[in-house]
Structure formats: C-alpha cells, structure tokens
Design a protein around this motif. Structure first.
Motif, short mmCIF file in Angstrom:
data_model
loop_
_atom_site.label_atom_id
_atom_site.label_comp_id
_atom_site.label_asym_id
_atom_site.label_seq_id
_atom_site.Cartn_x
_atom_site.Cartn_y
_atom_site.Cartn_z
N VAL A 50 -100.17 -12.66 13.36
CA VAL A 50 -99.35 -13.26 14.42
C VAL A 50 -98.25 -12.25 14.80
O VAL A 50 -97.68 -11.60 13.93
CB VAL A 50 -98.72 -14.58 13.93
N HIS A 66 -93.22 -5.95 19.47
CA HIS A 66 -92.46 -4.97 18.70
C HIS A 66 -93.01 -4.88 17.28
O HIS A 66 -93.47 -5.89 16.74
CB HIS A 66 -90.99 -5.38 18.58
N LYS A 73 -100.74 -1.59 11.16
CA LYS A 73 -101.42 -1.77 12.45
C LYS A 73 -101.30 -0.53 13.33
O LYS A 73 -102.17 -0.27 14.15
CB LYS A 73 -100.92 -3.04 13.16
N SER A 132 -96.17 -4.56 4.48
CA SER A 132 -97.44 -4.39 3.77
C SER A 132 -97.39 -3.44 2.59
O SER A 132 -98.42 -3.17 1.97
CB SER A 132 -98.59 -4.01 4.74
C1 FMN Z 1 -94.34 -16.19 13.63
C2 FMN Z 1 -94.58 -14.74 13.24
C3 FMN Z 1 -94.19 -13.76 14.11
C4 FMN Z 1 -94.41 -12.42 13.79
N1 FMN Z 1 -94.07 -11.45 14.69
C5 FMN Z 1 -94.34 -10.15 14.42
C6 FMN Z 1 -94.10 -9.14 15.41
O1 FMN Z 1 -93.66 -9.39 16.54
N2 FMN Z 1 -94.39 -7.86 15.09
C7 FMN Z 1 -94.90 -7.52 13.86
O2 FMN Z 1 -95.15 -6.33 13.64
N3 FMN Z 1 -95.16 -8.46 12.91
C8 FMN Z 1 -94.89 -9.76 13.17
N4 FMN Z 1 -95.16 -10.74 12.23
C9 FMN Z 1 -95.69 -10.33 10.93
C10 FMN Z 1 -97.17 -9.99 11.07
O3 FMN Z 1 -97.90 -11.19 11.25
C11 FMN Z 1 -97.72 -9.19 9.87
O4 FMN Z 1 -97.58 -9.95 8.69
C12 FMN Z 1 -96.98 -7.86 9.67
O5 FMN Z 1 -96.67 -7.26 10.91
C13 FMN Z 1 -97.85 -6.87 8.86
O6 FMN Z 1 -98.92 -6.50 9.68
P1 FMN Z 1 -99.87 -5.24 9.40
O7 FMN Z 1 -99.88 -4.98 7.91
O8 FMN Z 1 -101.17 -5.71 9.89
O9 FMN Z 1 -99.33 -4.09 10.19
C14 FMN Z 1 -94.98 -12.07 12.53
C15 FMN Z 1 -95.38 -13.10 11.67
C16 FMN Z 1 -95.17 -14.41 12.02
C17 FMN Z 1 -95.60 -15.48 11.06
#
Ligand code: FMN
Length: 202
Positions: A50, A66, A73, A132
């Motif tokens: 998300v 952002h 990612k 992560s």
């Molecule tokens: C409601 C919600 C909003 C989120 N918004 C973002 C966001 O805008 N950008 C982001 O990088 N991660 C966001 N996250 C966290 C990601 O879902 C994810 O856990 C984190 O970015 C690690 O992602 P990756 O290991 O795939 O890069 C959000 C999570 C939640 C639950």
C-alpha cells in the motif's frame, strides 16, 4: 433499482469518473483512492504494497507517490520499470487496475516540489532508516529523539537525501464496475500518445 445499466454510458464517462476519483484520492486522506496498492516485479515475482497517492496528472496521465530512496521497491523499478496500481472504491463499486512505466525522481524539479509540500512531521520517515531492513528488536527506524515530536526545519533537511518520488506514466487502465444485474468492464490503452478504448467481458 439503480445501477450502471440504468442509463447509456460512453468510455469517456467512465474515464472521467476514474480521473475524478484520482483527483479526490490525492486531496482527501479518507478517500479510498488515497491508499492504493502499488506493485513491482522482483526477480520475476510480484511484490505488492500500500502507498499514499500524492499526485495525479491527466494528460499525459501519470501518478506519483513518495518513498524512502533506500526502499527495495526502487531497486525493483531500476531492474524492471513495469509497475501496476490497484484502486478500489467500495462506495462507487468499482476497481481500476493501472499498468505503466515507473520513473524515480531523487534530485529533480518534481522531487523538490513534493519535498517542499511535505510537512515537518511527515519528513521524519525520511530522516530514519530505509524500510525492509532487519532489526534485532521492534523498531520505528527513526532516531529516538524525534519519535514524539516534529523535527525542526533544520533536522528535517537530513531527510531530503533519502526522499524519492516515484511517478508512473499510465499505459493501461482496466476499469471493472460492479452491479448486481451484471458488471461492466472497460479498457483504456495509450500508445504513442493515442488512446484506444475497448469493452471487455467482466
Ligand atoms: C496506509 C499505508 C500507507 C503507506 N504509504 C506508503 C508510501 O506512500 N510510500 C512508501 O514507500 N511506503 C508506504 N507504506 C509502506 C509500504 O506499504 C511498504 O511496507 C514499505 O514501503 C516497504 O516497501 P518495499 O520493501 O516494498 O520497498 C504504506 C503503508 C500503509 C499501510
């Protein structure tokens, strides 16, 4: 009984509805399009998470969110820029699946513009460690001294080097509108700036 089959509809009406909700998703934190699912490909496998929708442009159609520049990612996008987004509006009963090509913005005008628009409180995410990573104990990833307070403007500047905007040039929008009497599905595809539209079986 009201529903999508009650009055004639054009492809243009459907795309207009999707775009309207994209605009609202950027502006309203409680809107269901504010928190879509964003998918990348990592070693041939899908990775979904998300994110918060931060920008939407209509023409050419683009989306952006952002991220911490150290998050996995970004590595996925560098090796394969093909990405997907999924939006679902439970009140309006429709899903929009979007495919496109992602671009990472670290040090350009868009990144500066979006950084300037972030609150001091939101900048805490970028002052801390990248998502992560593995920790021996539960962690928020931020320096302890800013956990319960807003960073000062000076402290917040530390986050700028870790701040990334991920934009997506939209290539395809697949819209599934749900209706008890029969669903309706439409596909919008851009190629060389030209938009082609099709009806699909749901
Ligand atoms: C409601 C919600 C909003 C989120 N918004 C973002 C966001 O805008 N950008 C982001 O990088 N991660 C966001 N996250 C966290 C990601 O879902 C994810 O856990 C984190 O970015 C690690 O992602 P990756 O290991 O795939 O890069 C959000 C999570 C939640 C639950």
């Amino acid at each position: 009984m009201s529903g999508i089959w009650q009055k004639p509809v054009s492809h243009g009406d459907i795309l207009k509805k999707v775009w309207k909700h994209m605009d609202l998703g950027v502006l309203q934190s409680k809107h269901p399009f504010h928190t879509p699912v964003f998918g990348t490909v990592c070693d041939g496998a899908p990775e979904l998470r998300v994110v918060v929708l931060r920008r939407f442009w209509r023409s050419p159609a683009r989306l952006a969110f952002h991220a911490h520049s150290g998050s996995p990612k970004l590595a996925h996008i560098r090796s394969n820029p093909t990405v997907n987004w999924v939006f679902y509006h439970p009140g309006e009963n429709f899903q929009a699946r979007i495919s496109g090509l992602a671009q990472i913005h670290l040090d350009d005008e868009l990144a500066d513009e979006q950084w300037d628009a972030t609150s001091l409180f939101a900048r805490r995410c970028y002052i801390g460690k990248a998502p992560s990573g593995v920790s021996k104990k539960p962690t928020h990833g931020m320096p302890d001294e800013i956990v319960n307070r807003e960073p000062t403007p000076e402290e917040s500047r530390e986050g700028r080097k870790n701040f990334a905007v991920i934009s997506t040039q939209i290539v395809k929008v697949d819209v599934m509108e749900l209706d008890v009497r029969g669903h309706r599905r439409s596909l919008f595809e851009w190629s060389n700036g030209e938009l082609a539209m099709k009806w699909l079986t749901p």
